[in-house]
Design a protein around this motif. Sequence first.
Motif, mmCIF file in Angstrom:
data_model
loop_
_atom_site.group_PDB
_atom_site.id
_atom_site.type_symbol
_atom_site.label_atom_id
_atom_site.label_comp_id
_atom_site.label_asym_id
_atom_site.label_seq_id
_atom_site.Cartn_x
_atom_site.Cartn_y
_atom_site.Cartn_z
ATOM 1 N N PRO A 122 -7.969 -10.969 -2.161
ATOM 2 C CA PRO A 122 -7.411 -10.551 -2.748
ATOM 3 C C PRO A 122 -7.843 -8.975 -2.660
ATOM 4 O O PRO A 122 -8.903 -9.432 -2.581
ATOM 5 C CB PRO A 122 -7.260 -10.871 -3.445
ATOM 6 N N ARG A 123 -7.453 -7.894 -2.390
ATOM 7 C CA ARG A 123 -8.190 -6.478 -2.176
ATOM 8 C C ARG A 123 -7.871 -5.987 -3.643
ATOM 9 O O ARG A 123 -7.323 -5.908 -4.812
ATOM 10 C CB ARG A 123 -6.873 -5.800 -1.412
ATOM 11 N N VAL A 172 -8.443 -18.414 -6.233
ATOM 12 C CA VAL A 172 -8.035 -17.265 -5.327
ATOM 13 C C VAL A 172 -6.352 -17.554 -4.724
ATOM 14 O O VAL A 172 -5.837 -16.502 -4.860
ATOM 15 C CB VAL A 172 -8.715 -17.398 -3.786
ATOM 16 N N GLN A 213 -3.734 -4.423 4.634
ATOM 17 C CA GLN A 213 -4.675 -5.389 4.718
ATOM 18 C C GLN A 213 -5.782 -5.248 4.637
ATOM 19 O O GLN A 213 -6.748 -5.765 4.939
ATOM 20 C CB GLN A 213 -4.261 -6.123 5.754
ATOM 21 N N ALA A 254 -2.529 -16.549 1.019
ATOM 22 C CA ALA A 254 -2.201 -15.056 0.903
ATOM 23 C C ALA A 254 -0.605 -15.223 1.067
ATOM 24 O O ALA A 254 -0.250 -15.258 1.720
ATOM 25 C CB ALA A 254 -2.971 -13.918 0.584
ATOM 26 N N ALA A 298 -2.913 -15.053 -6.395
ATOM 27 C CA ALA A 298 -3.047 -14.207 -5.954
ATOM 28 C C ALA A 298 -2.867 -13.558 -4.747
ATOM 29 O O ALA A 298 -3.596 -13.704 -3.742
ATOM 30 C CB ALA A 298 -4.463 -13.300 -6.675
ATOM 31 N N PRO A 299 -1.713 -13.026 -4.327
ATOM 32 C CA PRO A 299 -1.202 -12.692 -2.930
ATOM 33 C C PRO A 299 -2.976 -11.032 -2.642
ATOM 34 O O PRO A 299 -3.350 -10.832 -3.674
ATOM 35 C CB PRO A 299 -0.048 -11.803 -2.893
ATOM 36 N N ALA A 300 -2.726 -11.825 -1.222
ATOM 37 C CA ALA A 300 -3.529 -10.862 -1.273
ATOM 38 C C ALA A 300 -3.396 -9.282 -0.657
ATOM 39 O O ALA A 300 -4.084 -8.212 -0.872
ATOM 40 C CB ALA A 300 -4.224 -11.108 0.843
ATOM 41 N N SER A 301 -1.748 -9.400 -0.588
ATOM 42 C CA SER A 301 -2.109 -8.027 -1.033
ATOM 43 C C SER A 301 -0.543 -8.218 -1.425
ATOM 44 O O SER A 301 0.786 -8.473 -1.250
ATOM 45 C CB SER A 301 -1.201 -7.436 0.297
ATOM 46 N N ALA A 302 -1.118 -7.415 -3.255
ATOM 47 C CA ALA A 302 0.428 -6.807 -4.563
ATOM 48 C C ALA A 302 1.560 -6.375 -3.829
ATOM 49 O O ALA A 302 1.493 -5.612 -2.308
ATOM 50 C CB ALA A 302 0.097 -5.931 -4.647
#
Length: 695
Positions: free
Chosen positions: A694-695, A322, A548, A287, A325-329
């Motif tokens: 991604p969360r 996956v 995170q 990400a 999509a960044p793990a944290s927008a």
Amino acid sequence: MTGTNSSRVSRASARELIEAVVDPGSWYGWDEPVEITTDDPDYRADLERARERTGLDESVITGEGRIEGRRVALVACEFRFLAGSIGVAAGERLVRAVERATAERLPLLAAPASGGTRMQEGTVAFLQMVKVAAAITDHKAAGLPYLVHLRHPTTGGVLASWGSLGHVTAAEPGALIGFMGPRVHEALYGEEFPPGVQNAENLMNHGLIDAVLPLSRLSGVAARVLRVLCAGGPVSGPAASAGPAGASGAADLAGPATSVGSAGLSGAADPAGPAASAGPVASAGPAASAGPAGLSGAAGVSGAADLAGPAASAGPAAPAGVSAAPASAPIPGPPAAGPRVPGAEESIRASRRAERPGVRDLLRVAAEDVSPLSGTGAGEHDPGLLLALARVGGTPCVVLGHNRRSARKDETADGPGEGQALGPAGLRTARRGMRIAAELGLPLLTVIDTAGAALSREAEEGGLAGEIARCLADMVTLPAPTLCLLLGQGAGGAALALLPADRIVAARHAWLSPLPPEGASAILHRTTERAYEVAARQGVRSADLLAQGIVDRIVEEDAAEHENGTGDGTRDGIGTEDEIGTGDAAGVGDGIGTGDENGAGSASPAVVSQGEGTPQSGSGSRSGSGSRGERAPRSEGASRAGGAPLTPDASHAPDAFLSHLGRLLGAELAALRAQDPDERLAARRVRHRRIGLPR
């Protein structure tokens, strides 16, 4: 180097290993292409060069083949790809491969060759070791064999997790196998590690591995071992190249591997093929915010928008693509109100102050009915680990804590961490505490405050890396409720070993990193002078950990907030009983830059001893060694040389901070104890499985 003949060890590539081990024509790759998503131009260039050099898209290859006719899952590191380091994408690829092997009931052979955690991706990459260790633990719990062949070199977090959990473990002749790589040790201490310790032959002589095997013998020995471990089960398909049980050569297995694509050894499908219901096997790409790129400019990051607890589903459905999509927008900046979020350097310096309270102080102020326990119960004692029975905030529990300093009375340490580095006996003591908690159904409170694990001949030969791995496995599966307090320093494997809990609470100036910042700087820049710069990029601060989803709540260290009743994370007025099961110690909010120390997360390094993080030499003015004897700021208006105001820290009014902290911990422990055990354990597994996704 370490005095081994490692410079003369032939280093087979991951492809060459696969060709040598599996039956000709039987390899079937499981990997899908991984995209490069980082915004860091230097890291992107590193990845692109590694891809061009190796023809691979990541540092690991996964898939299946046949060994003397038996279907076997295989994961292998490619050291030429950024030293075989494990980041988010590589960690996710490994986990999916292990999960698939478990679902298809295949024995698993792992062949690591790695320097450990990928420093460019920082703390979130470090925590991939938790999820890989958890997947391996599940695989073994399903009654499936796990074999490990340690290749030259295998160090750091890889050795201290999935490299040390095998039912049977072998290593290449002359391979460098050790908890910390020699370059980091030399950079921090100005001297080489003792010779003759970190090599395969020495580890076998000390009972840490089972055999020293050249690659030419690996296939035959693996086949022989699996005939026993698989309980004589039927062999899938014809044994095209089956030889005698003790076959020592692999000449008949040297046929060319099937076609190789950019994603690794893709191969032609085995006629027996993988099960159609294997599920998605695409690898998640790193990400954008998993590495430094997503955190380096996030000094005011305000946290993830959705901090609700983990979903009740058994595990995340990680779809193909996956990586897009960044793990944290992109996260909005901090609101105007609330205390400032300290920078990495400020928090690291604050955490290293000699007067900062530790686990002994926590028990003195916030606990009652304290009964210290001594050692492993089997003849070992380590002053670096405190084990006690206590009532914390009124809740009975087992307490495990890093004792980073000697007792205040007759104290002999002149700085944080000195004389209290955690060794293998300390980790075995920790596992004793875990067993007590499990047997009696008591909550387990772990307290992380360590400059790192011991680095010595005794620690290496005593099985330090393996004990870290086993602590990880125990923590992720422990039936007892678990709460982790990140109180101060959180450097390396010694910190990671006590981390994987149901919930994690962090003091504002606490931090977590794969290595002490000086060690990470030595790896990335061959100097310790850029330690704080590297730490900032790695996302080590409590604020970064909350963003995170690694940490659930942050406890402010300002005594004034505690005295006014505003330091418990409920000042934003959004308190809810659902966060921890009671309404008296929790809240839901973004938690960063707002004065909250809460926010329920949906998700859940090699190190040095003797004052790790305060190196004895080569550290320069920015190494942190100047923190010895450094006094805490005495007011909100205190400033550094640059004029920036300092965030209050716990050394200013430790008893007020600890009293407040004890009440909060007691409420958290009581709430965890009240939860349904099956639901709580399932949520823990989901939490750690989602690290970096991604969360």
